[in-house]
Motif scaffolding. Structure first.
Motif, short mmCIF file in Angstrom:
data_model
loop_
_atom_site.label_atom_id
_atom_site.label_comp_id
_atom_site.label_asym_id
_atom_site.label_seq_id
_atom_site.Cartn_x
_atom_site.Cartn_y
_atom_site.Cartn_z
N GLY A 49 35.64 33.38 30.77
CA GLY A 49 36.67 32.53 30.15
C GLY A 49 37.62 33.33 29.28
N ALA A 50 37.06 34.23 28.47
CA ALA A 50 37.90 35.06 27.59
C ALA A 50 38.77 36.00 28.42
CB ALA A 50 37.01 35.85 26.63
N ALA A 51 38.21 36.54 29.49
CA ALA A 51 38.98 37.45 30.34
C ALA A 51 40.12 36.68 31.02
CB ALA A 51 38.07 38.10 31.39
N ALA A 52 39.83 35.46 31.48
CA ALA A 52 40.87 34.65 32.13
C ALA A 52 42.00 34.36 31.16
CB ALA A 52 40.26 33.36 32.69
N ALA A 53 41.64 34.08 29.89
CA ALA A 53 42.65 33.77 28.89
C ALA A 53 43.50 34.99 28.57
CB ALA A 53 41.98 33.23 27.63
N ALA A 54 42.91 36.18 28.69
CA ALA A 54 43.64 37.42 28.36
C ALA A 54 44.35 38.01 29.57
CB ALA A 54 42.66 38.45 27.80
N CYS A 55 44.24 37.33 30.71
CA CYS A 55 44.87 37.85 31.93
C CYS A 55 46.40 37.83 31.74
CB CYS A 55 44.47 36.91 33.08
SG CYS A 55 44.77 37.59 34.69
N PRO A 56 47.11 38.83 32.24
CA PRO A 56 48.57 38.83 32.12
C PRO A 56 49.17 37.51 32.60
CG PRO A 56 47.81 40.92 33.02
CD PRO A 56 46.60 40.03 32.93
N ALA A 57 50.22 37.06 31.93
CA ALA A 57 50.74 35.70 32.15
C ALA A 57 51.20 35.46 33.58
CB ALA A 57 51.89 35.44 31.17
N THR A 58 51.57 36.49 34.28
CA THR A 58 52.07 36.31 35.65
C THR A 58 50.94 36.11 36.66
OG1 THR A 58 52.08 38.71 35.82
CG2 THR A 58 54.19 37.65 35.34
N CYS A 59 49.68 36.26 36.20
CA CYS A 59 48.55 36.27 37.14
C CYS A 59 47.52 35.23 36.77
CB CYS A 59 47.83 37.62 37.11
SG CYS A 59 48.89 38.99 37.43
N ARG A 60 46.58 35.06 37.68
CA ARG A 60 45.41 34.21 37.44
C ARG A 60 44.19 35.05 37.78
NH1 ARG A 60 42.29 30.95 40.67
NH2 ARG A 60 43.44 31.62 42.50
N LEU A 61 43.20 35.05 36.90
CA LEU A 61 41.99 35.82 37.18
C LEU A 61 41.22 35.14 38.31
CD1 LEU A 61 40.15 38.18 36.37
CD2 LEU A 61 39.01 36.63 34.76
N ALA A 62 41.04 35.84 39.42
CA ALA A 62 40.36 35.26 40.58
C ALA A 62 38.90 35.61 40.61
CB ALA A 62 41.04 35.72 41.87
N GLU A 63 38.55 36.84 40.22
CA GLU A 63 37.16 37.29 40.30
C GLU A 63 36.93 38.40 39.30
OE1 GLU A 63 35.34 37.87 44.24
OE2 GLU A 63 34.63 39.82 43.50
N LEU A 64 35.76 38.40 38.72
CA LEU A 64 35.35 39.47 37.81
C LEU A 64 34.02 39.99 38.33
CD1 LEU A 64 36.41 40.61 35.08
CD2 LEU A 64 34.89 39.00 33.93
N SER A 65 33.93 41.31 38.55
CA SER A 65 32.66 41.83 39.05
C SER A 65 32.18 42.98 38.19
CB SER A 65 32.78 42.24 40.52
OG SER A 65 33.56 43.40 40.65
N LEU A 66 30.88 43.16 38.19
CA LEU A 66 30.23 44.17 37.36
C LEU A 66 29.20 44.88 38.22
CD1 LEU A 66 29.63 45.30 34.45
CD2 LEU A 66 27.99 43.44 34.21
N SER A 67 29.35 46.22 38.35
CA SER A 67 28.37 47.00 39.10
C SER A 67 27.38 47.61 38.12
CB SER A 67 29.06 48.12 39.88
OG SER A 67 29.93 47.59 40.84
N THR A 68 26.11 47.37 38.33
CA THR A 68 25.12 47.97 37.44
C THR A 68 24.54 49.24 38.04
OG1 THR A 68 23.41 46.53 38.35
CG2 THR A 68 24.53 45.77 36.38
#
Ligand code: NI
Length: 218
Positions: A49-68
């Motif tokens: 949610g926080a990442a989506a809110a901080a996404c540049p205004a021209t874009c929409r956060l579609a996916e966030l992935s984390l490799s461990t």
């Protein structure tokens, strides 16, 4: 896309979002007492949610992935942030021959080239298995990892590793073992075996340049 720059957004804006929001969150929680219990899947869900809110205004956060690790990654997608996708890599080595009984020998040679060599050839296949499920708040995981690895090992890797697919594996006795068909066969063998998760996709890398993926239904 910004028509003047040709960018969807600047890389520096993405860097800022990842460093200042996602990275800062992960560093903070790494030191907290419940970091282990929440796990990587829980961390992604928390920060989306926080990442989506901080996404540049021209874009929409579609996916966030984390490799461990180079072999294990988690992803959360917009619109279903309670659903975690987990992808793990496995591998097996096998021989195969691409050949269609319905085609003439000449047509087979023309269609499959060197891959039609009568005595076969080998590949080191990489199998990526993606499952989807919700986080168990007690464990921070979507599945028991040992159960997941054992299931893929028994149903897929042990079945095909160091085999000649056409000769040793009934699945390919009459089915041409192309990478596309291997992806479909692996998916169908695994589907329904990874409770409480659902099998989302199987991707098979035949070479570092070529993969096929199958996500069910057809
Ligand atoms: Ni081949």
């Amino acid at each position: 896309m910004d028509e003047r720059s040709g960018f969807v957004c600047t890389i520096s804006a993405l860097d800022t979002m990842l460093r200042d929001v996602v990275g800062a969150h992960l560093r903070r929680r790494a030191g907290s007492r419940d970091a282990d219990a929440l796990g990587a899947a829980g961390a992604l869900r928390e920060v989306f949610g926080a990442a989506a809110a901080a996404c540049p205004a021209t874009c929409r956060l579609a996916e966030l992935s984390l490799s461990t690790s180079p072999f294990l990654r988690y992803a959360v997608r917009a619109g279903e942030i309670d659903m975690i996708h987990m992808t793990q890599s496995f591998e097996f080595s096998a021989a195969h021959r691409l050949h269609c009984a319905d085609l003439s020998d000449e047509e087979n040679r023309r269609t499959f080239g060197k891959c039609n060599n009568p005595n076969g050839h080998g590949h080191n296949y990489v199998v990526e298995v993606t499952i989807r499920g919700t986080v168990d708040d007690a464990t921070g995981r979507i599945i028991d990892h040992a159960h997941f690895q054992r299931t893929v090992g028994e149903i897929v890797i042990d079945r095909f590793d160091h085999k000649h697919l056409n000769l040793d594996c009934p699945e390919f006795a009459t089915l041409n073992p192309t990478v596309e068909n291997i992806a479909r066969v692996v998916f169908k063998r695994l589907a329904g075996s990874l409770s409480p998760c659902e099998l989302a996709m199987v991707r098979i890398w035949e070479t570092p340049k070529t993969f096929a993926e199958y996500a069910g239904k057809t």
